[in-house]
Every structure is written in C-alpha cells, then in structure tokens.
Design an enzyme around this catalytic site. Structure first.
Site, mmCIF file in Angstrom:
data_model
loop_
_atom_site.group_PDB
_atom_site.id
_atom_site.type_symbol
_atom_site.label_atom_id
_atom_site.label_comp_id
_atom_site.label_asym_id
_atom_site.label_seq_id
_atom_site.Cartn_x
_atom_site.Cartn_y
_atom_site.Cartn_z
ATOM 1 N N SER A 125 0.839 -1.196 0.000
ATOM 2 C CA SER A 125 0.000 0.000 0.000
ATOM 3 C C SER A 125 0.876 1.248 0.000
ATOM 4 C CB SER A 125 -0.949 -0.045 1.205
ATOM 5 O OG SER A 125 -2.040 0.807 1.028
ATOM 6 N N ASP A 245 -9.933 -2.715 -6.147
ATOM 7 C CA ASP A 245 -9.355 -2.014 -5.000
ATOM 8 C C ASP A 245 -10.366 -1.008 -4.452
ATOM 9 O OD1 ASP A 245 -7.771 -0.465 -3.212
ATOM 10 O OD2 ASP A 245 -5.979 -1.054 -4.327
ATOM 11 N N HIS A 298 -8.188 -4.736 -2.360
ATOM 12 C CA HIS A 298 -6.902 -4.191 -1.940
ATOM 13 C C HIS A 298 -6.063 -5.248 -1.213
ATOM 14 C CE1 HIS A 298 -4.165 -0.929 -1.101
ATOM 15 N NE2 HIS A 298 -4.177 -1.217 0.183
#
EC number: 3.1.2.22
Length: 622
Positions: A125, A245, A298
């Site tokens: 991330s 995501d 994600h």
C-alpha cells in the site's frame, strides 16, 4: 489500510490530547525478521519491507509475509518501523512530514552494513510509494528490484474511505477535503494529504503539495533529472494493482495511471503525465517496468501468486524447488483420538451427500481456490500471467492460504473483523451480521459478571472449547477459503462464525428441554428458538455471501457447533448430577465472588426476583 474513522481518531488524539513532544521527529528502526535458518551466511541480498497504513511490522499479517519472504529467498528480511513502539508506528502512518521520515530511513539504511551492497524492496500500500521515494531520493538505498502492492503511485483523490453508513465520517472528510487539504499545516503533518491529488483543483495541488508533485516530476524542481536517473538504476520496478481495490481511489493510481475525474474513464499509464515526466516510457522500453493486475480487492491475492513474484524478482539464485515449512500441527493425542475421526466423518458425510446429489457442488478446494472469480490455475496462468506459471511450477509452493499462528486464528475466530465496502450498503449490512457472535460474546460477559451464575460460566466455557475445536479442525483439514477472501486470513473449513452460532443455538434449545421441559413447547419458547435460528441464519448467510467461506464450510461449521452444543448440555448435566458443580461452588475463589448455581433448580427465577424487589420497595415506602 484502516478506515477513515481510525484516521480521525488518530488525528484528534495525537495532536489535541497527546503531549507536545509528539511533534518531534519519530525514531525509525529496521526490525530484522529472524527464523531458524542461517541467514547470516547467505549471500542472498536482503529484502526490506515497508508496511501500509494502519499496520506494523509486528502485526500477524506482516509477520507472516516477512517470514514467508525469508523462507523463499533464504536471506535476511528487514521491516521498517517508524517510532519506538507499535502505536507510534501506526501514528506515523497518519501524521508526520514524509520528507523527514524518508531522510531518517535513508540515514538508517546507510548505517546498516548488510544493506550496503544493495537490497530488494517490498512495499505494501502506501509503503510502496515511500520505498519508491527512497529509490529516487536516497543514495544509500541501493534498491535492485522494487515490488509495490496496491501503492498509490499517482496519488489519491480522496482520503481512505468511510463506510456508507458512517455519515459523521463522511461529513468530516468532506469538510477536510473541501476546506483544509491545501493548508500548509495539513500538507506538512497529515501523511495522506501529502500524496493527495485532484485535477479538479490541479493548480492548488501544484502550488501547495511539496511531496508528490516533486516525487512525480509534475513541477520543475532541483532534483527533476535525478528522479528519472535514479529510477533507471532499478533492475525491476513492479507495480501490482487490484482490479476491485476499494481503498486506493482511484485504483488506477497503483499502476501509474489515473482517472478522468469528469467522465470516470480510466487513464492508462501510457496516456498519463507520469509516463513522460518520470521517465516511465524509458523504463518500459528497457523492460524494467512491469504493471500487473490481480482480480481481487486491496492487497487480495493468493499465496502462490505472491510467492511467484518473490521468487522471480527477489531470488538471487533460482532453485528448482522451494518448500515452505508446514504450520504447527495439533499434538499426536489430538490428531489420533479426535482430529482424524472427525475429519474422516466430515469427508465421509460430504461423499455421502454428494452421492445423494444433496451437495452436487462437492468441490476440489484447491482447484476452486485457483479458479473462482477469474483466479487462474497454473495450467491457464501461462496465457494470463506467463511470468507466474514458470515460478509456481518451479517452486512447488502450495496454492492454499498460508497457515496462521494460533494467536492469529484465535483473534480472528473470537473477535474477528470485517471490511467496510465503500458505497455498498448491502455488503456493509452483511458485514454487520458477521458481528452477531461478538455481540453475543459481550452479552456472555455481562451476564457472567452481573448474574454470577455458574451455569452461565459453564456455557461460556463450552463456547471456548467449541472455538478450540474449530481451530484444531481448520489446521488439520487445511481447506482454503474462496479466492475472493482478503489476503492472509487463514483456513476456511469449518466456518468459526457458523460453528459459534451452531453451539449457541443448540445449547440454548437443549438447555430449555433439559431444565424447562414443561415450558419448552409454549409459544414463548418457540419464539425464542425462532430468534436463535434467525440470528444463526443471518450470520451463516453473511459468511457465505461475503465470500469468506464456501457454502459447505458454513454448513459443516454449523453442524459441528450444533453437535458440540448438544454434547455440552449433556456434559454439564452429568457434572451436576455427579456433584462436580457443588464441589466447584465450595472453592474459595468462587465463594469470594459469590458464584451460585440457582438457575437450573428454580423456575421463573427472574419473575420471582422481580416480585421480591417490588415487595421490598412497597415495604420500604410504607
């Protein structure tokens, strides 16, 4: 990443309620991951990992990721921690000046001898964005290959999202974005604001943002050429995106793309400003930049795909076979006298039901994990991900979800978690249904410490035993969850939520039959049973519809829990008849807390206590 509510809580507590010393630059360290292998003697280049928002190197998932990388590469692994404890590290992911943090990390890397000859880097991330910033700005960071998983390279155009039901969070975020995002204090102290970008206010972005505009060469600055040249020093830059995501907005940012903020159309990397300004075109032509997309949400990917990336880009010497150690197994006693018969019974029942066509979807769980929802198998992966099939086959790494430690599974099983789904009220509601076992757990604790009835403690003890049985069966069967499950959550057979509700329903109904048999066929009792079964239906349905489990995992979880619940009522009754409960009540600790055992022996207990209380009040008033 955590939700916006967490962002607001950290923001308020860190800057309003904490002492002024919080304004100091945080301590930064490299935590070395150690396993039972001789990483010191290996010539393999080490790997440095920078975690994402709201995470720490010591979290369950990051620990497992780090250990998995080390087992695959057989080299040292370091995890970047900003702050001298977990809270400070999480806080630094939200609050602080990125330039200061990067300077500190750069100095630390320069002082680490084992990193002086170069290293590989893995960023999760926002950690991937920070590692790219290190590669471009830090001479000491001699990164060979950089893999970023769901990293917002082009920025974000909204703060990580609120749930659709959290109106307060939405209102506060809207106020921050509308009024204060370009304020100098926000730009210097709120981490996410420093990579916030919107073309609707592009002039303000170029004028006020000092981190992302410089990092991506969207403005002229002193290190413009250096940014391009430093990126060219990388052997590989791998940007991994996730098609659904729901954390990074726009999700195309993770692949150096963007979105047309008027029409909502995707802007591919080749058509975006960074392709020229950051020299990405040259990297593509040199074969150094690769963008990869996985179908999930994600950071949602299979262990096999993750392993393939590590083996391809981080392994100095490709080996024909890389095997990971098995997870901790149950003891021989449990395995011989409990687990094996239970596993055989489950498999036999599945075969029987399949033969009767009651469960025609009997599944090869490994195959389903790879095939469901466009997740490809090794056979057809060559067409979709040609670079993966070679290394999946070479490594012989299991496609199952990675094993979890007992502490991790206990946390997930007993306390659980679920993800908010932005702009999806249906999935958020289903997620709330998944919290029903946690609500029941709170009710257990409340009743135990207010009523102080031994029978309630015994029931809660049965729930704990039921959860332990669930853990043992899971690590024995090793059946994976559906491919859509969030990354790294553990095995799926049987569903612990369903097993919890099965036990609860069975115990409550069987207890009524044993101790209140004359009342258990009344309309009031039937209404109670209907509530138990309805709550169970809500929980079980949510676990299946949210893709946390296959249907068979939910059904068998409930069946096992129901069976354990019936047995536990029988066991507690047997202990009571043998005088064990009477002996327990004579123990000093239980007498000290006035633990009693009156519920099974007195009917209408609550009504009697209510009448006594009413009579007492009447006498007192007279």
């Amino acid at each position: 990443m955590l939700s916006c509510s967490s962002f607001l809580i950290f923001f308020l507590f860190s800057w309003v309620l904490l002492p002024m010393k919080s304004f100091a630059i945080p301590i930064i360290s490299l935590d070395k991951v150690r396993l039972a292998i001789n990483d010191g003697a290996s010539e393999q280049l080490p790997v440095v990992i920078w975690h994402g928002l709201g995470d720490t190197p010591t979290s369950f998932t990051l620990t497992e990721v780090s250990q998995r990388v080390q087992k695959l590469t057989k080299g040292a692994v370091y995890a970047i921690r900003v702050g001298d404890n977990e809270f400070e590290d999480i806080k630094a992911g939200y609050l602080g000046k990125l330039e200061d943090q990067l300077d500190e990390v750069c100095d630390l890397i320069g002082n680490e001898d084992s990193l002086s000859n170069g290293f590989y880097a893995l960023g999760l991330s926002q950690g991937g964005l920070f590692l790219r910033a290190l590669a471009q700005t830090c001479d000491a960071a001699k990164i060979r290959s950089l893999i970023t998983l769901g990293s917002p390279h082009s920025g974000i155009n909204t703060i990580p999202g609120c749930s659709p039901t959290n109106l307060i969070c939405k209102a506060v975020v809207h106020s921050i974005l509308g009024l204060g995002i370009w304020h100098s204090w926000i730009q210097n102290h709120v981490v996410q604001a420093q990579y916030y970008r919107t073309e609707k206010q592009y002039d303000k972005y170029l004028e006020n943002n000092k981190f992302l505009t410089h990092l991506n060469n969207e403005v002229l600055h002193d290190n413009y050429t250096r940014n391009i040249e430093k990126l060219k020093e990388l052997d590989n830059l791998v940007a991994v995106s996730f098609e659904r995501d729901d954390i990074v907005e726009p999700p195309y940012s993770t692949g150096f793309g963007w979105i047309n903020e008027t029409t909502g159309e995707n802007i591919e990397m080749e058509d975006f400003v960074l392709y020229e300004s950051l020299g990405l075109k040259d990297l593509v032509n040199q074969g150094k930049l690769e963008t990869i997309s996985f179908p999930g949400r994600h950071l949602q990917m299979r262990w096999g795909d993750f392993d393939a990336l590590v083996l391809k880009y981080f392994k100095d010497e490709k080996e024909e076979k890389t095997e990971l150690e098995e997870s901790t197994r149950p003891s021989n006693f449990l395995s011989t006298y409990f687990v094996s018969p239970l596993v055989s019974a489950i498999d036999g029942t599945v075969d029987y039901l399949h033969g009767k066509s009651l469960f025609p979807e009997k599944r090869n769980f490994k195959e389903l994990t790879m095939r469901k929802r466009s997740i490809v198998t090794p056979e057809d992966s060559e067409e979709v991900y040609p670079y993966i099939s070679e290394f999946v086959a070479a490594s012989n790494v299991s496609e199952e979800k990675g094993p979890k430690s007992f502490a991790n599974l206990a946390f997930i099983t007993i306390f659980s978690h679920f993800f908010y789904h932005i702009d999806d009220m249906w999935r958020s509601t289903l997620g709330l249904f998944s919290l029903i076992p946690q609500i029941i757990g709170i009710i257990y604790l409340t009743v135990m410490f207010t009523g102080r009835e031994l029978d309630t403690f015994m029931q809660f003890g049965g729930q704990v035993v039921n959860e332990f049985i669930n853990y043992v069966v899971k690590v024995s069967l090793k059946y994976p969850r559906p491919a859509d499950i969030e990354y790294g959550v553990g095995y799926g057979m049987p569903s612990s939520h369903s097993q919890f509700m099965g036990f609860f329903s069975a115990y409550m109904i069987a207890w009524d039959y044993k101790y209140r048999r004359s009342q258990c066929f009344s309309m009031l009792s039937f209404a109670k049973y209907a509530i138990y079964l309805t709550l169970s239906t809500f929980v079980c349905s949510s676990r299946y519809l949210l893709d946390f489990h296959y249907l068979t995992q939910v059904v068998y979880g409930y069946m096992i829990g129901f069976g354990v619940g019936l047995f536990w009522v029988y066991l507690v009754g047997k202990l009571r008849s043998l005088g064990v409960t009477k002996w327990l009540l004579s123990l000093p600790p239980l007498q000290f807390f006035y633990i009693k055992d009156t519920i099974p022996h007195s009917k209408d207990n609550h009504k009697r206590q209510w009448l006594e209380s009413k009579q007492f009040k009447n006498q007192k008033s007279n």
